[in-house]
Motif scaffolding. Structure first.
Motif, PDB file in Angstrom:
ATOM      1  N   ARG A 156       0.805  -1.203   0.000  1.00  0.00           N
ATOM      2  CA  ARG A 156       0.000   0.000   0.000  1.00  0.00           C
ATOM      3  C   ARG A 156       0.855   1.279   0.000  1.00  0.00           C
TER       4      ARG A 156
ATOM      5  N   SER B  88       3.227   4.469  -0.829  1.00  0.00           N
ATOM      6  CA  SER B  88       3.048   5.444  -1.901  1.00  0.00           C
ATOM      7  C   SER B  88       3.852   5.109  -3.144  1.00  0.00           C
TER       8      SER B  88
ATOM      9  N   GLY C 290      -0.001   2.625  -3.457  1.00  0.00           N
ATOM     10  CA  GLY C 290      -0.523   3.870  -2.913  1.00  0.00           C
ATOM     11  C   GLY C 290      -0.424   5.019  -3.888  1.00  0.00           C
TER      12      GLY C 290
ATOM     13  N   VAL D 269      -6.578   3.039   4.066  1.00  0.00           N
ATOM     14  CA  VAL D 269      -5.904   4.272   4.467  1.00  0.00           C
ATOM     15  C   VAL D 269      -6.660   4.857   5.647  1.00  0.00           C
TER      16      VAL D 269
ATOM     17  N   ASN E  33      -1.083   7.681   0.732  1.00  0.00           N
ATOM     18  CA  ASN E  33      -2.018   7.886  -0.376  1.00  0.00           C
ATOM     19  C   ASN E  33      -1.484   8.948  -1.335  1.00  0.00           C
TER      20      ASN E  33
ATOM     21  N   TRP F 152      -9.826  11.173  -6.542  1.00  0.00           N
ATOM     22  CA  TRP F 152      -8.822  11.133  -5.485  1.00  0.00           C
ATOM     23  C   TRP F 152      -8.897  12.402  -4.645  1.00  0.00           C
TER      24      TRP F 152
ATOM     25  N   GLN G  72      -7.956  12.411   1.174  1.00  0.00           N
ATOM     26  CA  GLN G  72      -6.654  11.893   1.543  1.00  0.00           C
ATOM     27  C   GLN G  72      -6.723  10.785   2.585  1.00  0.00           C
TER      28      GLN G  72
ATOM     29  N   ILE H 293      -8.211   3.280  -1.050  1.00  0.00           N
ATOM     30  CA  ILE H 293      -7.839   3.320  -2.456  1.00  0.00           C
ATOM     31  C   ILE H 293      -8.440   2.109  -3.157  1.00  0.00           C
TER      32      ILE H 293
END
Length: 455
Positions: free
Chosen positions: A61, A63, A67, A281, A289, A341, A344, A348
């Motif tokens: 996950r 970033s 992510g 998240v 994220n 998106w 935050q 996801i």
């Protein structure tokens, strides 16, 4: 999903060692709490193996990978003017310009994180004998194989020439490493497997995951997560019948339903009704994220000023009905942003039921079949959900355009262009600069790693 996100500091892909921190403090008077354990202790109990598994989910996950990093690479490398990169990072601008350097740190992070996940899953799979409960063992095995199959699928899609159905596919893929490494003194230097070999391993892992996993598993991978990913893999490699059949299994058996509106499929604190798998998240780890970081306006967690990625006028040509919610799923923050998106702290979405309807429609059309539903009815399910006028007939072009409308900005652009053999601007779908370079640090250390052509 609570995970302990650790920065990977290994020297090569083989030194992807797991760092686990366990606080052992029985009372408030303990002044020297034990915060780490030996390697032997880390793998000797089911609870510790599950901590490694949980950490693998967290690393996936991250970033750099699911992510946002993989999707960022896919969307920008495939960009032909629908997007505008306005960020301060040089590395994504290299994606957009199709001029990626071997020392691109985003590429390096993606590669290293993927092999860290691979090593964690190898550790899990090599130590399943600690489980006494057969069901617990099977689920853990299934989740590990789901994650391992996933990362090798995206590694080979990003770092290798496309899979060509009906061909030998002897082009260089990525190294397949199936044995765990817990000792940096025992590293080896693998060469690259072929694309065919990598896809074979991916399908083996995901098929095993599909067999081992239960239909329900909370926020973690399930039987239908594996089936949905199998449908995606089969579609990418041009196995139309198996892609159709797996998508149909998901649609008819998972119990998932399309969210009542397109908007309700995104920006959710909890999984939506159509999520077959979503990366979790929370407000404690929202830094994972990067979809939000790169795609959102400042008021919604993006960077100050313009969003890093803005939507250009060319994109709006793909919509054929002004009433379509997807055609209006944007907002202005200096420039135009996608609303997908906007949160935050939202989960996801990664495997959505909508994608399965698109796969089933396309593959049914290609095969001249109507397994589950006709292609027309599958496409109209999505159009009806988004408020667009229903079609009276469909062909391959309209099905693929519906796919673009539904899945825009979710990381499909490059991979779809390659499987459909669509050029990107003046570049052929299999051009050298549409493939990521093997990171320079890896080829410097491992002389058995052959660099991609053009780098």
């Amino acid at each position: 999903m609570k995970t302990d996100m650790k920065k990977y500091n290994g020297k090569t892909i083989l030194i992807a060692l797991v760092t686990l921190l366990f606080v052992a403090c029985d009372d408030n008077l303990t002044i020297n709490p034990e915060q780490d354990i030996t390697t032997e202790a880390a793998i000797k109990s089911p609870s510790n193996i599950k901590k490694i598994l949980n950490n693998a989910y967290g690393d996936a996950r991250a970033s750099s990978n699911y992510g946002g990093g993989i999707a960022l690479a896919s969307e920008l490398i495939a960009n032909q003017g629908e997007l505008y990169w306005d960020g301060t990072y040089v590395q994504p601008s290299q994606y957009d310009e199709k001029a990626i350097l071997k020392d691109n740190s985003f590429v390096e992070s993606l590669w290293l994180r993927a092999y860290k996940i691979s090593n964690q899953t190898n550790i899990i799979l090599n130590n399943l004998d600690v489980f006494k409960d057969a069901s617990d063992k099977a689920i853990t095995q299934g989740e590990a194989k789901f994650l391992r199959g996933l990362v090798y699928f995206d590694l080979v899609r990003l770092f290798s020439k496309p899979y060509i159905a009906g061909s030998v596919n002897s082009q260089l893929g990525v190294p397949i490493i199936l044995e765990p490494n817990l000792d940096p003194a025992k590293i080896t230097f693998p060469s690259r497997n072929t694309v065919e070999e990598v896809y074979k391993q991916v399908l083996l892992d995901l098929t095993d995951a599909y067999t081992a996993l239960p239909a329900s598993n909370g926020i973690y991978a399930t039987k239908y997560s594996a089936a949905a990913l199998l449908a995606r893999v089969y579609l990418q490699k041009g196995d139309i019948v198996n892609a159709r059949n797996m998508a149909n299994i998901v649609i008819t058996g998972s119990g998932a339903t399309l969210a009542s509106t397109f908007a309700k499929a995104f920006n959710n604190a909890e999984n939506s009704t159509e999520d077959l798998f979503a990366w979790q998240v929370s407000s404690q780890d929202a830094s994972a994220n990067d979809f939000n970081v790169f795609w959102a306006g400042e008021d919604f967690g993006g960077r100050s000023g313009n969003p890093d990625i803005s939507i250009e006028d060319e994109h709006f040509d793909i919509y054929d009905d002004s009433k379509d919610e997807r055609a209006n799923f944007f907002y202005e923050a200096d420039n135009i942003c996608t609303t997908k998106w906007k949160n935050q702290y939202g989960n996801i979405p990664f495997l959505r039921l909508a994608e399965m309807h698109l796969i089933r429609a396309e593959t049914n059309f290609r095969e001249g079949t109507a397994i589950g539903l006709s292609p027309l009815n599958d496409i109209n399910k999505l159009r009806d959900r988004s408020g667009a006028d229903l079609y009276t007939t469909v062909n391959l072009t309209t099905i693929l355009m519906e796919r673009r409308r539904e899945l825009a900005f979710e990381g499909f652009a490059l991979f779809d262009a390659k499987r459909l053999k669509q050029n990107i601007g003046s570049l052929s779908y299999n051009a050298n600069n549409l493939i990521l370079p093997i990171p320079l640090r890896e080829t410097d250390v491992n002389k058995n790693l052959i660099q991609n052509e053009g780098y």
